[in-house]
Design a protein around this motif. Structure first.
Motif, PDB file in Angstrom:
ATOM      1  N   ARG A  51       3.914 -29.479 105.529  1.00 22.39           N
ATOM      2  CA  ARG A  51       3.661 -30.533 104.545  1.00 22.39           C
ATOM      3  C   ARG A  51       4.951 -31.249 104.138  1.00 22.39           C
ATOM      4  O   ARG A  51       5.165 -31.578 102.970  1.00 22.39           O
ATOM      5  CB  ARG A  51       2.951 -29.960 103.314  1.00 22.39           C
ATOM      6  CG  ARG A  51       1.580 -29.376 103.619  1.00 22.39           C
ATOM      7  CD  ARG A  51       0.861 -28.934 102.370  1.00 22.39           C
ATOM      8  NE  ARG A  51       0.566 -30.066 101.504  1.00 22.39           N
ATOM      9  CZ  ARG A  51      -0.059 -29.951 100.327  1.00 22.39           C
ATOM     10  NH1 ARG A  51      -0.452 -28.756  99.906  1.00 22.39           N
ATOM     11  NH2 ARG A  51      -0.285 -31.013  99.586  1.00 22.39           N
ATOM     12  N   GLY A  52       5.785 -31.514 105.141  1.00 28.43           N
ATOM     13  CA  GLY A  52       7.024 -32.236 104.882  1.00 28.43           C
ATOM     14  C   GLY A  52       7.128 -33.541 105.647  1.00 28.43           C
ATOM     15  O   GLY A  52       8.199 -34.143 105.713  1.00 28.43           O
ATOM     16  N   LYS A  87       6.518 -33.585  98.960  1.00 27.81           N
ATOM     17  CA  LYS A  87       5.567 -32.757  99.690  1.00 27.81           C
ATOM     18  C   LYS A  87       4.334 -33.597 100.007  1.00 27.81           C
ATOM     19  O   LYS A  87       3.887 -34.393  99.176  1.00 27.81           O
ATOM     20  CB  LYS A  87       5.181 -31.528  98.856  1.00 27.81           C
ATOM     21  CG  LYS A  87       4.270 -30.545  99.591  1.00 27.81           C
ATOM     22  CD  LYS A  87       3.893 -29.381  98.689  1.00 27.81           C
ATOM     23  CE  LYS A  87       5.077 -28.490  98.420  1.00 27.81           C
ATOM     24  NZ  LYS A  87       4.680 -27.266  97.663  1.00 27.81           N
ATOM     25  N   MET A 123      11.999 -28.852  98.266  1.00 28.03           N
ATOM     26  CA  MET A 123      10.620 -28.840  98.748  1.00 28.03           C
ATOM     27  C   MET A 123       9.669 -28.204  97.740  1.00 28.03           C
ATOM     28  O   MET A 123       8.572 -28.696  97.504  1.00 28.03           O
ATOM     29  CB  MET A 123      10.558 -28.088 100.081  1.00 28.03           C
ATOM     30  CG  MET A 123       9.255 -28.236 100.811  1.00 28.03           C
ATOM     31  SD  MET A 123       8.969 -29.934 101.332  1.00 28.03           S
ATOM     32  CE  MET A 123       7.359 -29.774 102.091  1.00 28.03           C
TER      33      MET A 123
END
Length: 292
Positions: free
Chosen positions: A37-38, A221, A64
């Protein structure tokens, strides 16, 4: 940041400058970013602006998992994961896309390839700017539906698709401009060309108050943008940032002036009251003296 980009890019280049290497690099890095999810950290200007105006958190760089800075193992692990893992795969993704464009986009004519890259990148950028409003409107309508796993996945897929196309547009524009500078900006003196390019970028970045755009100021994110409630997906509010800053500064100035006027009025009123009390006391004293 430049050293890190250069180092990771160079290490990936050791796998070879081939279609197979570039394709695998792009596919693997994109898959890892999607899973972690980056992926939303991949786009860059012209699909991103970061204003220096009115930022109280100018030196705050988010990680993050947004762990607050403190001398703890969790914070250090979060920082290392954000820099080494997420940014590392972003660089690998850019390298893969860049190499694919080098090999597929008029590879026999560098000048033509550069122009094609710039034109294609800007066309894709404009297209993304146009469709971002209906996409975000659709996302708002979907968020009104009761929360389900299918809805969450659908919103995440929409964000990832927009992000991926935004990354391609960013790489196209960067690649095209990079190669055009190489071929058009003081081609007879490479060192002078590099210094002029660097100096002009610094001066322009400072002049337009968007210097922070040159650094990677924190991470997001996947899912944060599509759930943000904003009407636009890409943060490109260059003129709006100046307008908001001017309005906020004017509002603060007016409020301060009104506060100062109020304080001055109170001070004058207190001064008059004190003066009246002094005069009254003086008269009473004189009357008392006369009676004596």
């Amino acid at each position: 940041m430049v050293n890190y980009w250069r180092g990771v890019w160079g290490f990936v280049d050791l796998s070879g400058i081939t279609l197979r290497s570039a394709g695998l690099t792009t596919a693997i890095s994109t898959s890892v970013l999607v899973i972690s999810r980056g992926l939303c950290n991949s786009p860059a200007p012209p699909l991103l602006t970061i204003s220096d105006l009115g930022r109280e958190d100018y030196f705050k760089i988010t990680t993050m998992y947004e762990i607050q800075p403190c001398p703890s193992l969790r914070f250090y692990m979060d920082s290392c994961f954000s820099v080494v893992f997420i940014i590392g795969f972003v660089i690998a993704q850019w390298r893969g896309l860049w190499t694919l464009m080098d090999l597929l986009l008029a590879s026999d004519d560098a000048f033509r390839s550069a122009w094609l890259s710039v034109v294609a990148g800007n066309i894709l950028t404009i297209f993304l700017f146009i469709i971002q409003w209906p996409v975000m409107y659709l996302a708002r309508q979907m968020r009104r539906v009761p929360q389900t796993k299918v809805k969450s996945i659908a919103l995440l897929v929409i964000e990832d698709l927009l992000t991926l196309f935004g990354t391609v547009a960013s790489v196209l524009v960067w690649r095209g401009c990079w190669y055009l500078y190489d071929q058009c900006l003081i081609v007879d003196d490479t060192e002078l060309s590099l210094w002029v390019s660097h100096g002009a970028a610094v001066v322009i970045g400072l002049a337009i108050l968007h210097y922070q755009i040159f650094i990677h100021a924190g991470l997001l994110k996947d899912g944060q943008v599509i759930h943000s409630g904003e009407s636009t997906f890409f943060n490109t509010k260059f003129i709006t940032n100046f307008i908001h800053h001017a309005v906020n500064a004017n509002t603060k100035t007016l409020a301060k002036n009104q506060q100062n006027k109020g304080a001055l009025y109170v001070e004058e009123e207190n001064s008059l009251i004190t003066e009246n009390m002094t005069n009254t006391t003086s008269l009473n004293t004189k009357d008392a003296v006369r009676k004596m």
